[in-house]
Design an enzyme around this catalytic site. Structure first.
Site, PDB file in Angstrom:
ATOM      1  N   CYS A 106      61.587   8.992  35.310  1.00 13.45           N
ATOM      2  CA  CYS A 106      60.236   9.460  34.536  1.00 13.45           C
ATOM      3  C   CYS A 106      60.300   9.416  33.156  1.00 13.45           C
ATOM      4  CB  CYS A 106      59.923  10.968  35.144  1.00 13.45           C
ATOM      5  SG  CYS A 106      60.967  12.135  34.960  1.00 13.45           S
ATOM      6  N   HIS A 159      60.229  16.979  34.544  1.00 16.41           N
ATOM      7  CA  HIS A 159      59.553  15.602  34.757  1.00 16.41           C
ATOM      8  C   HIS A 159      58.870  15.317  33.414  1.00 16.41           C
ATOM      9  CE1 HIS A 159      57.899  12.589  37.207  1.00 16.41           C
ATOM     10  NE2 HIS A 159      56.726  12.938  36.766  1.00 16.41           N
ATOM     11  N   ASP A 199      50.677  10.877  36.308  1.00 16.70           N
ATOM     12  CA  ASP A 199      52.179  11.190  36.912  1.00 16.70           C
ATOM     13  C   ASP A 199      52.763  10.148  37.066  1.00 16.70           C
ATOM     14  OD1 ASP A 199      54.278  12.185  38.662  1.00 16.70           O
ATOM     15  OD2 ASP A 199      53.025  14.109  39.018  1.00 16.70           O
TER      16      ASP A 199
END
Length: 277
Positions: free
Chosen positions: A52, A157, A175
């Site tokens: 990520c 994240h 996201d």
């Protein structure tokens, strides 16, 4: 066992839902989604479950039109998450991803970066920074947050911010793990809370980054107006503009890293930004 996505918590609004589309249209009309199209045009799903951080950085660098100085495939120069290498080995990166400091060190090799831990920025400062970046297309915010604080599965994240809706005080998070969750709108105060939990690996809070082109001349006064010294980042300033040495232009490395190996996160040069507390 395998999974096809997760259901968003009830207080998060899916970007593709009817309500999410309405929020985005209103944010765009209000002038708080200026950088969205740069990000959307360069959006890529992270290539590994723990990528990520590199994925978010690759999206932002491509949105800023930064030339990586090396070929991606064929004759084309381009950023992709598998080419961005932190001081961790590839196996460590695939297993655990990168930390706040490692993201700072890696991103600083390719762009101008201001980093703020959640404990260093007030709620008002965080909101002001969100408003600042969403009204521009030459600086972007990447969040380092705790998913569990937001009722999502997993924990640490990274993802970039795409827009802000002033009437509801919600921010659009693009996201990077699209296979898990769609992009979503979240209340700014709750998102701020997700920056506070300590990373279990470093025992330090998470935070966010303001990333722009290395030669950008931004008016940072609105961003730096109400700073609070954060000893977790540095004893001198809570805004780190990291200036790592440039690579020789004729060197095309196999991986795009800071070139500092395992010393990168402890030996970075920090330029102090003068400010009044």
């Amino acid at each position: 066992m395998s999974f096809y996505r997760r259901e968003l918590p009830a207080d998060l609004v899916s970007f593709t839902s009817e309500k999410g589309r309405k929020l985005f249209k209103e944010a765009l009309n209000a002038g708080y989604a200026e950088g969205y199209f740069n990000l959307a045009g360069n959006f890529t799903v992270q290539s590994e479950p723990a990528y990520c951080g590199p994925s978010s950085l690759a999206m932002v660098l491509n949105a800023l039109e930064v030339d990586p100085g090396r070929t991606w495939k064929g004759v084309w120069r381009w950023y992709s998450d598998e080419l961005l290498e932190s001081c961790r080995t590839e196996s460590e990166l695939k297993a655990s991803g990168i930390t706040f400091d490692q993201f700072l060190c890696l991103s600083s090799s390719h762009a101008q970066v201001i980093a703020k831990r959640g404990t260093a920025a007030s709620r008002n400062e965080f909101l002001r920074d969100i408003k600042y970046v969403t009204q521009r297309d030459d600086v972007f915010m990447v969040l380092s947050f705790s998913r569990s604080t937001l009722g999502q599965t997993g924990d640490g994240h990274f993802s970039p911010v795409g827009a802000y809706h002033p009437e509801t005080n919600k921010v659009l998070v693009l996201d990077s793990a699209r296979y898990k969750y769609p992009s979503w709108f979240c209340d700014v105060d709750k998102l701020y809370d997700s920056l506070q939990p300590l990373d279990k690996e470093t025992n330090l809070p998470r935070g966010y980054f303001l990333i722009s082109h290395k030669d950008a001349r931004l008016d940072l006064d609105p961003v730096a107006a109400d700073l609070h010294i954060d000893p977790l980042l540095t004893t001198e300033t809570d805004m780190d503009v990291v200036d790592l040495p440039e690579r020789p232009s004729d060197v095309l490395p196999t991986r795009l890293s800071c070139g500092k190996s395992n010393k990168c996160c402890s030996s970075k040069k920090v330029q102090e930004i003068k400010h009044s507390a």
